[in-house]
Design a protein around this motif. Structure first.
Motif, mmCIF file in Angstrom:
data_model
loop_
_atom_site.group_PDB
_atom_site.id
_atom_site.type_symbol
_atom_site.label_atom_id
_atom_site.label_comp_id
_atom_site.label_asym_id
_atom_site.label_seq_id
_atom_site.Cartn_x
_atom_site.Cartn_y
_atom_site.Cartn_z
ATOM 1 N N ALA A 116 0.809 -1.223 0.000
ATOM 2 C CA ALA A 116 0.000 0.000 0.000
ATOM 3 C C ALA A 116 0.841 1.271 0.000
ATOM 4 C CB ALA A 116 -0.959 -0.014 1.184
ATOM 5 N N ASP A 117 1.800 1.387 0.897
ATOM 6 C CA ASP A 117 2.539 2.644 1.018
ATOM 7 C C ASP A 117 3.350 2.951 -0.231
ATOM 8 O OD1 ASP A 117 2.156 3.761 3.864
ATOM 9 O OD2 ASP A 117 2.481 1.628 4.195
ATOM 10 N N ALA A 118 4.072 1.960 -0.730
ATOM 11 C CA ALA A 118 4.873 2.185 -1.936
ATOM 12 C C ALA A 118 3.983 2.531 -3.119
ATOM 13 C CB ALA A 118 5.716 0.946 -2.243
ATOM 14 N N PHE A 119 2.823 1.875 -3.199
ATOM 15 C CA PHE A 119 1.914 2.122 -4.310
ATOM 16 C C PHE A 119 1.383 3.552 -4.271
ATOM 17 C CE2 PHE A 119 -2.168 1.799 -6.584
ATOM 18 C CZ PHE A 119 -1.737 1.199 -7.762
ATOM 19 N N PHE A 120 0.956 3.998 -3.102
ATOM 20 C CA PHE A 120 0.383 5.338 -3.006
ATOM 21 C C PHE A 120 1.448 6.427 -3.144
ATOM 22 C CE2 PHE A 120 -3.506 3.335 -1.983
ATOM 23 C CZ PHE A 120 -4.497 4.275 -2.231
ATOM 24 N N GLU A 121 2.650 6.150 -2.704
ATOM 25 C CA GLU A 121 3.724 7.114 -2.933
ATOM 26 C C GLU A 121 3.984 7.271 -4.428
ATOM 27 O OE1 GLU A 121 6.990 5.651 -0.672
ATOM 28 O OE2 GLU A 121 6.077 6.147 1.267
ATOM 29 N N ALA A 122 3.947 6.160 -5.153
ATOM 30 C CA ALA A 122 4.178 6.214 -6.600
ATOM 31 C C ALA A 122 3.016 6.864 -7.341
ATOM 32 C CB ALA A 122 4.421 4.804 -7.128
ATOM 33 N N LEU A 123 1.805 6.721 -6.828
ATOM 34 C CA LEU A 123 0.635 7.305 -7.490
ATOM 35 C C LEU A 123 0.722 8.826 -7.582
ATOM 36 C CD1 LEU A 123 -2.696 5.586 -6.342
ATOM 37 C CD2 LEU A 123 -1.594 5.508 -8.581
ATOM 38 N N SER A 124 1.455 9.430 -6.676
ATOM 39 C CA SER A 124 1.525 10.889 -6.639
ATOM 40 C C SER A 124 2.160 11.484 -7.901
ATOM 41 C CB SER A 124 2.301 11.351 -5.402
ATOM 42 O OG SER A 124 3.650 10.915 -5.469
ATOM 43 N N GLN A 125 2.845 10.659 -8.692
ATOM 44 C CA GLN A 125 3.487 11.166 -9.913
ATOM 45 C C GLN A 125 2.489 11.385 -11.044
ATOM 46 O OE1 GLN A 125 5.748 8.025 -12.296
ATOM 47 N NE2 GLN A 125 5.248 6.846 -10.446
ATOM 48 N N PHE A 126 1.289 10.841 -10.914
ATOM 49 C CA PHE A 126 0.315 10.892 -12.017
ATOM 50 C C PHE A 126 -0.642 12.057 -11.797
ATOM 51 C CE2 PHE A 126 1.430 6.301 -11.642
ATOM 52 C CZ PHE A 126 2.153 6.209 -12.825
ATOM 53 N N HIS A 131 -3.033 13.310 -13.548
ATOM 54 C CA HIS A 131 -4.409 13.255 -14.038
ATOM 55 C C HIS A 131 -5.242 12.178 -13.346
ATOM 56 C CE1 HIS A 131 -3.612 16.100 -17.324
ATOM 57 N NE2 HIS A 131 -2.402 15.555 -17.320
ATOM 58 N N LEU A 132 -4.690 11.561 -12.318
ATOM 59 C CA LEU A 132 -5.420 10.585 -11.517
ATOM 60 C C LEU A 132 -5.745 11.180 -10.158
ATOM 61 C CD1 LEU A 132 -3.465 7.263 -12.226
ATOM 62 C CD2 LEU A 132 -5.235 8.373 -13.597
ATOM 63 N N ILE A 133 -6.969 10.978 -9.708
ATOM 64 C CA ILE A 133 -7.391 11.463 -8.398
ATOM 65 C C ILE A 133 -7.672 10.259 -7.504
ATOM 66 C CG2 ILE A 133 -9.064 12.842 -7.116
ATOM 67 C CD1 ILE A 133 -9.647 14.348 -9.698
ATOM 68 N N PRO A 134 -6.771 9.943 -6.563
ATOM 69 C CA PRO A 134 -7.043 8.834 -5.650
ATOM 70 C C PRO A 134 -8.245 9.168 -4.758
ATOM 71 C CG PRO A 134 -4.695 9.378 -5.677
ATOM 72 C CD PRO A 134 -5.416 10.500 -6.365
ATOM 73 N N GLU A 135 -9.277 8.330 -4.863
ATOM 74 C CA GLU A 135 -10.511 8.577 -4.115
ATOM 75 C C GLU A 135 -10.770 7.535 -3.039
ATOM 76 O OE1 GLU A 135 -13.165 11.030 -7.345
ATOM 77 O OE2 GLU A 135 -13.386 8.847 -7.321
ATOM 78 N N GLY A 136 -9.884 6.543 -2.915
ATOM 79 C CA GLY A 136 -10.088 5.543 -1.888
ATOM 80 C C GLY A 136 -9.620 4.173 -2.322
ATOM 81 N N ILE A 137 -10.246 3.145 -1.742
ATOM 82 C CA ILE A 137 -9.866 1.762 -2.022
ATOM 83 C C ILE A 137 -11.110 0.914 -2.284
ATOM 84 C CG2 ILE A 137 -7.804 1.975 -0.589
ATOM 85 C CD1 ILE A 137 -9.226 0.229 1.521
ATOM 86 N N LYS A 173 -5.154 9.333 5.901
ATOM 87 C CA LYS A 173 -4.359 10.207 6.772
ATOM 88 C C LYS A 173 -3.009 10.527 6.138
ATOM 89 C CE LYS A 173 -2.183 10.412 11.341
ATOM 90 N NZ LYS A 173 -1.964 9.688 12.629
ATOM 91 N N ASN A 174 -2.367 9.540 5.539
ATOM 92 C CA ASN A 174 -0.997 9.710 5.053
ATOM 93 C C ASN A 174 -0.900 10.210 3.611
ATOM 94 O OD1 ASN A 174 -0.060 8.801 7.529
ATOM 95 N ND2 ASN A 174 0.147 6.684 6.852
ATOM 96 N N TYR A 175 -1.907 9.889 2.789
ATOM 97 C CA TYR A 175 -1.786 10.207 1.365
ATOM 98 C C TYR A 175 -3.022 10.870 0.765
ATOM 99 C CZ TYR A 175 1.863 6.680 1.954
ATOM 100 O OH TYR A 175 2.940 5.956 2.414
ATOM 101 N N GLY A 176 -4.125 10.831 1.465
ATOM 102 C CA GLY A 176 -5.380 11.233 0.870
ATOM 103 C C GLY A 176 -5.635 12.726 0.902
#
Length: 213
Positions: free
Chosen positions: A128-138, A140-146, A175-178
């Protein structure tokens, strides 16, 4: 079944949204729920979505809930409100590229296989943590949850344990990435949605129960 739909909406109250899983359902069946006010529908096959979406009202919010092949992204993205089954950075990269091409953003839910069932796709909790840290590079993507599926078992305690783990994971990631749009802990289907509601789901994905005769 429309009466059951209204009953479940009342059970949800302000806690969660109801996503109607419309895979394998006819245009008329989907339109009936639309006419009752439903706007959020879920499909899991690209070809089926491409066949249905042009025939239905344009303000439907289509959610893709199945495994999305990267070579299908360009075709389906113009119709999608959200991708609920993001399970790899390779898919994230293609979604980001195509969203940029369309000059838009796309909401995504990261899919986790917390039940560790080999028949299901999704990330492991340890990723989870590595994935969400990497998501921040995109951009045009809006992380909305799981999104999480409960285990396919009869033991309600085992199902509840997975949903409890999912809610704890959602809270930690928020809390950490959202950001402010990180609000969706999608868990609960036709056979286990009462358990999911008790464990803090904010989106139910219901299909079979809403279309039974």
């Amino acid at each position: 079944m429309l009466q059951l739909y209204e009953t479940i909406l009342h059970q949800c109250q302000d806690q969660c949204e109801l996503l109607i899983v419309s895979k394998h359902r006819s245009i008329a069946q989907i339109q009936a729920y639309y006419d009752c006010g439903a706007r959020d529908f879920g499909e899991n096959r690209a070809q089926e979505l491409l066949q249905k979406a042009p025939q239905l009202p344009s303000d439907i919010r289509w959610n893709f809930i199945g495994h999305l092949q990267r070579n299908k992204v360009r075709a389906v993205l113009p119709y999608l409100h959200r991708v609920c089954s993001l399970d790899s950075l390779e898919l994230a990269a293609v979604l980001d590229k195509e969203a940029a091409r369309l000059s838009r953003t796309i909401g995504v839910l990261s899919e986790f296989n917390l039940a560790q069932e080999t028949t299901k796709t999704g990330l492991a909790a340890a990723q989870a943590d590595a994935f969400f840290e990497a998501l921040s590079q995109f951009e045009h993507l809006i992380p909305e949850g799981i999104m999480v599926m409960g285990p396919h078992v009869e033991d309600e305690a085992a199902i509840a344990a997975v949903f409890r783990q999912a809610r704890a994971l959602f809270d930690r990631l928020k809390k950490n990435y959202g950001g402010p749009q990180f609000t969706i802990c999608s868990m609960g289907m036709s056979h286990d949605y009462p358990i999911a509601l008790r464990e803090g789901s904010t989106q139910l994905r219901l299909g079979t129960i809403l279309f039974e005769d």
